[in-house]
Each structure stands twice: as structure tokens, then as C-alpha cells.
Design a protein around this motif. Structure first.
Motif, short mmCIF file in Angstrom:
data_model
loop_
_atom_site.label_atom_id
_atom_site.label_comp_id
_atom_site.label_asym_id
_atom_site.label_seq_id
_atom_site.Cartn_x
_atom_site.Cartn_y
_atom_site.Cartn_z
N VAL A 177 0.87 -1.26 -0.07
CA VAL A 177 0.03 -0.13 -0.01
C VAL A 177 0.74 1.23 0.06
O VAL A 177 1.95 1.38 0.81
CB VAL A 177 -0.74 0.07 1.33
CG1 VAL A 177 -1.76 1.19 1.43
CG2 VAL A 177 -1.72 -0.92 1.25
N TYR A 178 0.76 2.28 -0.92
CA TYR A 178 1.45 3.53 -1.01
C TYR A 178 0.68 4.57 -1.50
O TYR A 178 -0.47 4.42 -1.76
CB TYR A 178 2.60 3.07 -1.93
CG TYR A 178 2.30 2.27 -3.28
CD1 TYR A 178 1.38 2.97 -4.34
CD2 TYR A 178 2.43 1.00 -3.39
CE1 TYR A 178 1.28 2.28 -5.37
CE2 TYR A 178 2.08 0.16 -4.34
CZ TYR A 178 1.39 0.96 -5.27
OH TYR A 178 0.90 0.22 -6.42
N ALA A 179 1.44 5.60 -1.55
CA ALA A 179 0.73 6.92 -2.35
C ALA A 179 1.09 6.96 -3.78
O ALA A 179 1.77 6.24 -4.12
CB ALA A 179 1.26 8.32 -1.60
N PRO A 180 0.13 7.53 -4.56
CA PRO A 180 0.62 7.53 -5.82
C PRO A 180 1.69 8.16 -6.31
O PRO A 180 2.18 7.61 -7.26
CB PRO A 180 -0.58 8.74 -6.19
CG PRO A 180 -1.76 8.50 -5.61
CD PRO A 180 -1.14 8.05 -4.02
N THR A 181 2.31 9.24 -5.54
CA THR A 181 3.73 9.53 -5.66
C THR A 181 4.77 8.69 -5.54
O THR A 181 5.83 8.98 -5.55
CB THR A 181 3.71 10.81 -4.95
OG1 THR A 181 3.47 10.55 -3.52
CG2 THR A 181 2.80 12.21 -5.18
N ASP A 182 4.53 7.60 -5.02
CA ASP A 182 5.41 6.71 -4.69
C ASP A 182 5.70 5.69 -6.00
O ASP A 182 6.71 5.01 -5.98
CB ASP A 182 5.11 5.68 -3.54
CG ASP A 182 5.11 6.47 -2.14
OD1 ASP A 182 5.91 7.28 -2.02
OD2 ASP A 182 4.41 5.97 -1.37
N LEU A 183 4.83 5.58 -6.92
CA LEU A 183 4.86 4.84 -8.01
C LEU A 183 6.25 5.29 -9.15
O LEU A 183 6.56 6.30 -8.96
CB LEU A 183 3.56 5.06 -8.91
CG LEU A 183 2.45 4.20 -8.60
CD1 LEU A 183 1.16 4.63 -9.67
CD2 LEU A 183 2.60 2.74 -8.59
N ILE A 184 6.71 4.22 -9.56
CA ILE A 184 7.90 4.41 -10.35
C ILE A 184 7.05 4.56 -11.80
O ILE A 184 6.56 3.95 -12.29
CB ILE A 184 8.86 3.29 -10.18
CG1 ILE A 184 9.38 3.25 -9.06
CG2 ILE A 184 9.92 3.63 -11.23
CD1 ILE A 184 10.16 1.96 -8.83
N ASN A 185 7.69 5.83 -12.39
CA ASN A 185 7.18 5.97 -13.85
C ASN A 185 5.80 5.91 -13.85
O ASN A 185 5.03 5.31 -14.64
CB ASN A 185 7.73 4.92 -14.96
CG ASN A 185 9.22 5.19 -15.10
OD1 ASN A 185 9.99 6.22 -14.79
ND2 ASN A 185 9.84 3.76 -15.07
N PRO A 186 4.99 6.99 -13.09
CA PRO A 186 3.63 6.77 -13.18
C PRO A 186 3.11 7.33 -14.33
O PRO A 186 3.50 8.31 -15.43
CB PRO A 186 3.23 7.77 -11.89
CG PRO A 186 4.42 8.73 -11.99
CD PRO A 186 5.38 7.86 -12.23
N TYR A 187 1.91 6.93 -14.77
CA TYR A 187 1.21 7.26 -16.19
C TYR A 187 -0.35 7.62 -15.93
O TYR A 187 -0.93 6.76 -14.95
CB TYR A 187 1.49 6.68 -17.26
CG TYR A 187 1.13 5.30 -17.37
CD1 TYR A 187 -0.19 4.75 -17.79
CD2 TYR A 187 2.02 3.96 -16.79
CE1 TYR A 187 -0.63 3.48 -17.79
CE2 TYR A 187 1.47 2.83 -16.70
CZ TYR A 187 0.27 2.33 -17.16
OH TYR A 187 -0.28 1.07 -17.18
N SER A 188 -1.01 8.23 -16.70
CA SER A 188 -2.47 8.19 -16.47
C SER A 188 -3.15 7.23 -17.17
O SER A 188 -2.74 6.73 -18.22
CB SER A 188 -3.00 9.73 -17.39
OG SER A 188 -4.31 9.68 -17.49
#
Length: 268
Positions: free
Chosen positions: A163-174
Motif C-alpha cells: 500500500v502506498y501513495a500515488p507519488t511513490d509509483l515509479i514511472n507513473p502514467y495516466s
């Protein structure tokens, strides 16, 4: 024995698709219990409704070339055949987008604000510059920061359960446009659940032995204060709740706050 007055409802189906077997199973169980209560002479008000707000419905409606209201109405039009077909008899089936629900939700907010339970804070969220909208957690995908599985949602990994925050994702995309989101500041409204008045009320209500089962009371006691639990985990107390979302959004407008809407949990 004195007759009971009962209000019975079920989980509200999200208005983005037809009933499935899980809905029907729950409604048959509830309807059976309601009939049994009436046979015992109890008065029962059995109600349900379409859960009609949120970003997923807005986005699905856009893909279908409809307004959110028309999209929901088309889904709702298919409910009756299922309810009638299984002889499920709600006394009232309604819709969360009904005018009276708007009025009631806005009045509850005004009362809470007047009592000092609402505050504003500036937060940072991912923003899709192609769709020109802030992205709910489930509409952000990327690489899990723990196990590095690809295409995981912005709130949790379905591979390792992190469980994490969206800002923790690596290479986030919509998940809507495929574009790389940018962080953008926005003013949000918070319900101060950590207010001592809330903690006192909820503690008393849940621990008085009248409203919830003892096992449930013991479990939720962990939520009310900072403490070390028997299993070694730490409870940090009740946290304040972000109740707002920015336009474009299909929902109930927050009074005196142009472009702000009450948050629907399904967006998380």
C-alpha cells in the motif's frame, strides 16, 4: 413483545453497469430477512438506490458519448427486470443524484463547517494535462515501488499487496490518456475526524455495549488513539478525511466553493 421499527438497506450498486450475481445474492438475503421480520409483526422500511456519482461514471459516460445523468438513467432503467425477476421488493429505490440528496448533503456540510469541523489545506495531486483533470488514485498506474511489478494502481499493488501513495509509483502514467502526470497544487476541504469531539462521540457510541458487537468494539477501539496494539502494530488515531474533489467531476457541489465537489469513495 414490542414491535420493532427497522430501517433496512443494502450496499448501493455503483451505476456503471448492470446487476451481477453478487448484488442479487445480497438482495435476496436481505429481502428474506425483511419478510421474516414483517411476519413477526415488525415495521420495516426497506430501501435501496443507485450510487450515481464519481469520476468512473463521468469517464464511462464520456466514452459512451452521453452525459453522466443520461448514462446513469440508462443503467437504472435496467434494474427493475432483475428485482422483479427475483421477487425482491424494496419499498423505495432511489438515486444518490436526487435533488433532495444534494440539499441534504450540502446542509450537513454547512452544519459541520459552522461547528468548526471543516478546514482547508493545500495538497499536491497528480494532474493529467491532456485530460485537464486531477487523477483519482485508481486512474494512475505505474511500477510498484516495492516489488517493481508493472501497471499497478496508484494506491496498492495487486502483485505484492503493498500500500502506498500515488507519488511513490515509479514511472507513473495516466490510465486515461497514457500521459505522464504532473504534480499540481489544489485547495482541498477536510473533515476534522481527529477533533476531540469526534473521538469522544465515536468512542462512547461504539463502546457503550448497545450499538456494535463486543468483537467489533474491541477492534475499532484501536482506531481512536495513538497506541501499541496487542499484535505489535501501532494505531495513530483517527485521521482527518479529505472530502473534496476538483472539477471536472460528477457529484454534489460544495457550497460557496466553485469548482469543488464532495468526494465519492469509489474514486480512491
Amino acid at each position: 413483545m414490542t414491535a420493532r421499527k427497522l430501517f433496512v438497506t443494502t450496499a448501493l450498486p455503483y451505476a456503471n453497469g448492470n446487476f451481477h450475481i453478487g448484488h442479487i445474492m445480497e438482495y435476496i438475503q436481505a429481502d428474506t430477512w425483511v419478510r421474516a421480520q414483517r411476519m413477526q409483526g415488525n415495521a420495516v422500511n426497506f430501501v435501496g438506490a443507485d450510487d450515481a456519482h464519481g469520476a468512473p461514471i463521468m469517464i464511462a459516460a464520456e466514452k459512451a458519448g452521453k452525459t453522466p445523468q443520461q448514462f446513469v438513467a440508462d443503467i437504472a432503467a435496467g434494474r427493475k427486470q432483475y428485482l422483479d425477476g427475483f421477487h425482491i421488493a424494496f419499498d423505495n429505490w432511489h438515486n444518490t443524484d436526487a435533488p433532495e440528496n444534494h440539499v441534504l448533503a450540502q446542509q450537513i456540510y454547512r452544519d459541520l463547517k459552522a461547528a468548526g469541523f471543516i478546514e482547508t489545506r493545500t495538497i499536491e495531486q497528480f494532474f493529467d494535462t491532456e485530460k485537464n483533470m486531477f487523477l483519482p488514485d485508481r486512474f494512475i498506474k505505474g511500477e510498484c515501488p516495492r516489488c517493481h511489478a508493472k501497471d499497478q494502481y496508484g494506491d496498492n499493488c495487486e502483485v505484492c499487496s503493498a500500500v502506498y501513495a500515488p507519488t511513490d509509483l515509479i514511472n507513473p502514467y495516466s490510465a486515461l490518456s497514457g500521459a505522464k502526470p504532473v504534480l499540481k497544487s489544489s485547495e482541498h476541504f477536510f473533515f476534522k475526524l481527529s477533533d476531540p469531539r469526534c473521538v469522544e462521540f465515536l468512542t462512547e457510541w461504539t463502546q457503550d455495549g448497545q450499538h456494535v458487537q463486543p468483537e467489533v468494539a474491541n477492534k475499532i477501539k484501536e482506531w481512536f488513539s495513538v497506541r501499541t496494539n496487542p499484535d505489535g502494530t501501532t494505531s495513530e488515531g483517527l485521521g482527518d478525511w479529505d472530502i473534496s474533489r476538483d472539477a471536472p467531476y460528477f457529484g454534489i457541489e460544495i457550497p460557496d466553493a466553485p469548482g469543488k465537489y464532495f468526494y465519492v469513495w469509489l474514486d480512491a
